[in-house]
Scaffold this active site. Sequence first.
Site, short mmCIF file in Angstrom:
data_model
loop_
_atom_site.label_atom_id
_atom_site.label_comp_id
_atom_site.label_asym_id
_atom_site.label_seq_id
_atom_site.Cartn_x
_atom_site.Cartn_y
_atom_site.Cartn_z
CG HIS A 68 -2.15 1.03 1.33
ND1 HIS A 68 -3.39 1.06 0.95
CD2 HIS A 68 -1.72 2.32 1.54
CE1 HIS A 68 -3.97 1.88 1.23
NE2 HIS A 68 -3.11 2.92 1.32
CG HIS A 70 -0.72 6.95 -1.22
ND1 HIS A 70 -2.04 7.04 -2.12
CD2 HIS A 70 -0.86 6.60 -0.30
CE1 HIS A 70 -3.10 6.74 -1.34
NE2 HIS A 70 -2.29 6.33 -0.26
CB THR A 106 -8.58 11.46 -1.06
OG1 THR A 106 -8.28 10.65 0.36
CG2 THR A 106 -9.81 12.50 -0.90
NE ARG A 170 -10.98 10.91 3.94
CZ ARG A 170 -9.61 10.31 4.20
NH1 ARG A 170 -8.45 11.03 3.87
NH2 ARG A 170 -9.78 9.52 5.21
CG HIS A 202 -9.88 4.23 2.52
ND1 HIS A 202 -8.39 4.66 3.23
CD2 HIS A 202 -10.50 4.76 3.16
CE1 HIS A 202 -8.96 5.76 4.11
NE2 HIS A 202 -10.06 5.71 4.03
NE ARG A 234 -8.88 5.13 9.87
CZ ARG A 234 -8.56 5.96 9.00
NH1 ARG A 234 -8.65 5.21 7.78
NH2 ARG A 234 -8.15 7.22 9.10
CG ASP A 290 -1.29 5.13 3.64
OD1 ASP A 290 -1.28 5.42 2.75
OD2 ASP A 290 -2.22 5.66 4.47
#
Length: 393
Positions: A68, A70, A106, A170, A202, A234, A290
Amino acid sequence: MTVSMPTLQLLRNADVHAPEPLGVQQLLLGGGKVLWIGDALPELPAALPVDTIDLEGRRLIPGLVDGHVHVTGGGGESGFSTRVPAPLLSRYTRAGVTSVVGLLGTDDCARSTRELVASIYALREQGLNAWGYSGGYHLPPTTLTGSVRGDIAFVEPLIGVGEIAISDHRSSQPTLDELLRLASEAHVAGLMTGKAGIVHLHLGDGARGLELVRRALDGSELPARVFNPTHVNRRRALFDEAVELARRGCCIDLTAFPVAEGEDAWSAADAWLRYRDSGAPPAHLTVSSDAGGCLPCFDADGRVCGMDVGESGALLATLNELLARGVTLEQALPAFTSNPARLLRLAGKGQIAVGADADLVALDAQGAACDVFIAGVAHVRAGVVQRRGIFER
């Protein structure tokens, strides 16, 4: 015409954890693979070009597989100025990460699957193993070919769809039918190609938690492995839900993000220990970083009130915390190596074995990545970066 023979590499005196402990071994690398492993030095012809590296008893582990990341950068929740820049090559390799799976979050509007694939190819050109997911947070998913099935079938680096947001303000608030249709697209494409074919989900901090996934499992014929929820640590109640899904066959992913004292969350290390103590299948747990993603906090109106950025180094930090708390390398390593490689169907990754890819990390006494090899090529040697990204100083 003189043909130069490719140089082999002999790693001496490596304390191998494959992830299972093999003791002090010698390894011969060539052609990007582990060619030989033994406890005594091999007899090699004198004319054979061999580069010998003495690891002096350092622990040698498989390269970390970060499922995971970005790779284009994440963020953007609080204006265009909050778009996180893409991490550069050595941010991964210095952290012992040799394989990444990139995704959009997002911002799947200004950022695109086209940009994601280009970033994956750029990392590959610089020597990192890289794949990615079609789509992003929202439905309908952003794609290259017009469909998730087409992306997975015809775009080689794309191995699934994600990160699709659920239980998050989101998200696009997907319905059960929409999730099932998306999962069927990914699953069938995986069957067609031999790729992972998963839906990487997510999870926000919404009260609905994993309800949508439970309903999908209860109301369809899709295999549980298709649904891969992440960020499940989380919220503490969310983690408990995720453990039950792992018992049903889902592979759940912990995020190695910072957790403040008193926060309603588990750190990745705490969650790993709780998962172990739950008796759920060890093979159904992974840990990711992440990296490059924005880690925002929101006020009651959904506005960003603070943010951090994910780092690849969080994986080794979590691994070392587990070791400091009495977990053995053999127990801890699979969640960072062989488990994600198996889920993502990355052949040759996540293990040290004859015929496996020569993606290797030697740890120093403090647990830092002292030596990092990708396909047998040294990216870090004795703690010094040997290969940097095109735009790194």
